[in-house]
Write a protein that holds these residues in place. Sequence first.
Motif, short mmCIF file in Angstrom:
data_model
loop_
_atom_site.label_atom_id
_atom_site.label_comp_id
_atom_site.label_asym_id
_atom_site.label_seq_id
_atom_site.Cartn_x
_atom_site.Cartn_y
_atom_site.Cartn_z
N GLY A 171 -1.60 4.79 9.22
CA GLY A 171 -0.50 3.83 9.23
C GLY A 171 0.07 3.60 7.85
N VAL A 172 -0.80 3.50 6.85
CA VAL A 172 -0.32 3.31 5.47
C VAL A 172 0.46 4.52 5.00
CG1 VAL A 172 -1.08 3.06 3.08
CG2 VAL A 172 -2.11 1.66 4.86
N ALA A 173 -0.01 5.73 5.35
CA ALA A 173 0.70 6.94 4.96
C ALA A 173 2.09 7.01 5.60
CB ALA A 173 -0.12 8.17 5.35
N MET A 174 2.22 6.53 6.82
CA MET A 174 3.52 6.53 7.49
C MET A 174 4.49 5.52 6.88
SD MET A 174 2.35 6.83 11.49
CE MET A 174 4.03 6.55 12.03
N LEU A 175 3.98 4.40 6.38
CA LEU A 175 4.84 3.34 5.86
C LEU A 175 5.09 3.43 4.36
CD1 LEU A 175 3.38 0.26 7.81
CD2 LEU A 175 5.47 1.55 8.33
N SER A 176 4.31 4.22 3.67
CA SER A 176 4.43 4.26 2.20
C SER A 176 5.81 4.71 1.75
CB SER A 176 3.36 5.19 1.62
OG SER A 176 2.08 4.66 1.80
N GLY A 177 6.34 5.77 2.37
CA GLY A 177 7.65 6.28 1.95
C GLY A 177 8.77 5.27 2.11
N PRO A 178 8.97 4.70 3.31
CA PRO A 178 10.03 3.71 3.46
C PRO A 178 9.87 2.48 2.58
CG PRO A 178 9.31 4.51 5.59
CD PRO A 178 8.35 5.06 4.59
N ILE A 179 8.64 2.01 2.38
CA ILE A 179 8.43 0.83 1.56
C ILE A 179 8.74 1.12 0.10
CG2 ILE A 179 6.63 -0.71 0.67
CD1 ILE A 179 5.47 -0.85 3.42
N GLU A 180 8.36 2.28 -0.39
CA GLU A 180 8.68 2.65 -1.77
C GLU A 180 10.18 2.80 -1.96
OE1 GLU A 180 6.47 6.08 -2.85
OE2 GLU A 180 4.51 5.14 -2.52
N ALA A 181 10.87 3.37 -0.97
CA ALA A 181 12.33 3.48 -1.07
C ALA A 181 12.98 2.11 -1.08
CB ALA A 181 12.86 4.33 0.09
N LEU A 182 12.46 1.19 -0.26
CA LEU A 182 13.01 -0.16 -0.22
C LEU A 182 12.77 -0.90 -1.53
CD1 LEU A 182 14.35 -2.43 1.45
CD2 LEU A 182 12.05 -3.06 2.25
N SER A 183 11.58 -0.78 -2.07
CA SER A 183 11.27 -1.48 -3.33
C SER A 183 12.07 -0.90 -4.49
CB SER A 183 9.78 -1.39 -3.62
OG SER A 183 9.38 -0.04 -3.80
N SER A 184 12.28 0.42 -4.49
CA SER A 184 13.08 1.02 -5.58
C SER A 184 14.53 0.59 -5.51
CB SER A 184 12.98 2.54 -5.51
OG SER A 184 13.53 3.03 -4.29
N SER A 185 15.04 0.29 -4.31
CA SER A 185 16.41 -0.20 -4.20
C SER A 185 16.57 -1.58 -4.82
CB SER A 185 16.83 -0.24 -2.73
OG SER A 185 16.08 -1.21 -2.01
N TYR A 186 15.48 -2.33 -4.96
CA TYR A 186 15.50 -3.63 -5.62
C TYR A 186 15.05 -3.53 -7.08
CZ TYR A 186 16.32 -6.10 -1.23
OH TYR A 186 16.88 -6.58 -0.06
N GLY A 187 14.92 -2.32 -7.56
CA GLY A 187 14.51 -2.13 -8.95
C GLY A 187 13.04 -2.37 -9.20
N SER A 188 12.22 -2.23 -8.18
CA SER A 188 10.79 -2.46 -8.31
C SER A 188 10.04 -1.15 -8.14
CB SER A 188 10.31 -3.47 -7.26
OG SER A 188 8.91 -3.59 -7.28
N SER A 189 8.89 -1.05 -8.79
CA SER A 189 8.05 0.15 -8.70
C SER A 189 6.84 -0.11 -7.81
CB SER A 189 7.59 0.58 -10.09
OG SER A 189 6.86 -0.47 -10.72
N PHE A 190 6.96 -1.02 -6.86
CA PHE A 190 5.84 -1.37 -6.00
C PHE A 190 5.47 -0.21 -5.09
CE2 PHE A 190 4.42 -2.96 -1.83
CZ PHE A 190 3.25 -3.58 -2.22
N GLU A 191 4.19 0.06 -4.97
CA GLU A 191 3.67 1.09 -4.08
C GLU A 191 2.63 0.47 -3.17
OE1 GLU A 191 2.13 4.31 -6.32
OE2 GLU A 191 4.07 4.90 -7.16
N LEU A 192 2.66 0.87 -1.92
CA LEU A 192 1.74 0.33 -0.93
C LEU A 192 0.33 0.82 -1.23
CD1 LEU A 192 1.99 -1.46 1.60
CD2 LEU A 192 2.04 0.64 2.96
N SER A 193 -0.60 -0.12 -1.27
CA SER A 193 -1.99 0.22 -1.54
C SER A 193 -2.65 0.77 -0.28
CB SER A 193 -2.74 -1.01 -2.04
OG SER A 193 -4.10 -0.72 -2.24
N SER A 194 -3.32 1.89 -0.40
CA SER A 194 -3.96 2.52 0.75
C SER A 194 -5.44 2.12 0.80
CB SER A 194 -3.85 4.04 0.66
OG SER A 194 -4.46 4.50 -0.53
N PRO A 195 -6.05 2.14 1.98
CA PRO A 195 -7.48 1.80 2.08
C PRO A 195 -8.33 2.91 1.47
CG PRO A 195 -6.65 2.53 4.20
CD PRO A 195 -5.46 2.44 3.29
#
Length: 338
Positions: free
Chosen positions: A280-304
């Motif tokens: 689930g984290v692998a599936m969501l990592s790409g969209p979340i990183e794209a969303l955070s970069s659109s706000y000028g953030s370098s946030f990456e989803l932490s995986s288990p």
Amino acid sequence: MKYSQAKVRRQSNPAADKRARSTGAVIARTGFADRSHSWLGHHREVAADSVRRFFATPMASVMTALVIAIALALPAALQLGLLNFQRAVAGWDGQPQISVFLHKEATDTAVSALAERLRSDSAIAEVTYVSPEDALAEFEQASGLGDVLVGLGANPLPAVLLLRPRDAKNGEKLQQLVESLRAQALTDSVVLDLAWVQRLAQLTELGQRFSAGLALLLALGVVLVVINTIRLHIESRREEILVVKLVGGTNAFVRRPFLYSGICYGLFGGFLAWVLLASGVAMLSGPIEALSSSYGSSFELSSPGARYLLQLSLGASLLGLLGAWLAVARHTHEIEPR
């Protein structure tokens, strides 16, 4: 003839006959080391047999482990989401901030004097001055409305003093500080940014309590699934249990294979829960990183990681052991030889 000669020799040598009779039976005593070695050996044998039985019926075993995995993955995913949320807002220190908007007619000298006076106040920990030019540049970067602001001609934003109160937990003192700031001659308006901090803390606490409640509820579900599964195992091995008890097998001896079966179900269920969570984290990592970069953030989803795997496997194994123990304590006492 030979029998008569042997009888004569025994009668003539009673001491030798006594020694012969004394060596006929020997009492064997087992030491602690031998008992421990046997006990550990039986545990190894039963554990290996439980794993073999688990894979002997792969479809039924995997289905049971998958039910356990889904029950464990739901609260684990919520907990991981809360951890990522806390990482996302880690840049916010959680302290209330007081924004003092100054009159546009205020001179730089007067603003500097006010800032120095506030820095000397014991109730204020930090004072940051934001000029109208800096405020406009920050607004352009955050909003993306640079072209629109260029057409305004003049800068509409005032100078701002950002204050960090020293005692952020005392609401009465904060309100007194806000009132004193509003009374300043250069002050146009004062905004206490406290509501969002309180809402964030309440939202985080709500998520943690909901996660804990869901985890307890689904842990109970895991225990019930294991109890039902082990009960079926006990019924399928009823004749074997009867034979073991007929030859003197103890309750611990009868109980041991089923306890290891419960551990196997929990262990593989915990591993499958980690696989589901990582997928689930692998599936969501790409969209979340794209969303955070659109706000000028370098946030990456932490995986288990390995820690999550260890926690899920260990917790699920304990739940499986508990369910198996309850099932065995309930059903094996009903199986007694008559």
